[in-house]
Design a protein around this motif. Structure first.
Motif: not given
Length: 86
Positions: A32-39, A42-53, A55-59
């Motif tokens: 859930x924390x990873x999902x929160x970080x992904x959102x 996504x809201x801020x447009x941080x593509x590097x963080x999106x990619x890393x998150x 990669x660590x957990x595609x679900x």
């Protein structure tokens, strides 16, 4: 960036996001924390963080916040086209 919807809908959407941001921040489960970080990325447009998150957990791509929004929905709404394409 191009925002979708009428000003009233945008205001309602943003107000709803702000109202539930505290609840979303209480996530203790690592997924859930990873999902929160992904959102947030996504809201801020941080593509590097999106990619890393993802990669660590595609679900987490399908994880939703308290309002039912996925990271993709939030990225599209905020006009972050790079984040949407990622």
């Amino acid at each position: 960036s191009h925002m979708v919807g009428t000003p009233t809908l945008r205001l309602l959407f943003c107000s709803t996001l702000m109202a539930f941001s505290a609840l979303d921040g209480q996530a203790q489960d690592p997924t859930a924390l990873a999902g929160q970080q992904l959102r947030a990325a996504a809201k801020s447009g941080d593509v590097t963080a999106i990619r890393n998150l993802l990669t660590a957990n595609a679900q987490i791509v399908n994880d939703r916040d308290q309002n039912g929004f996925t990271a993709l929905m939030l990225a599209a709404y905020t006009g972050n086209t790079e984040a949407v394409q990622e």
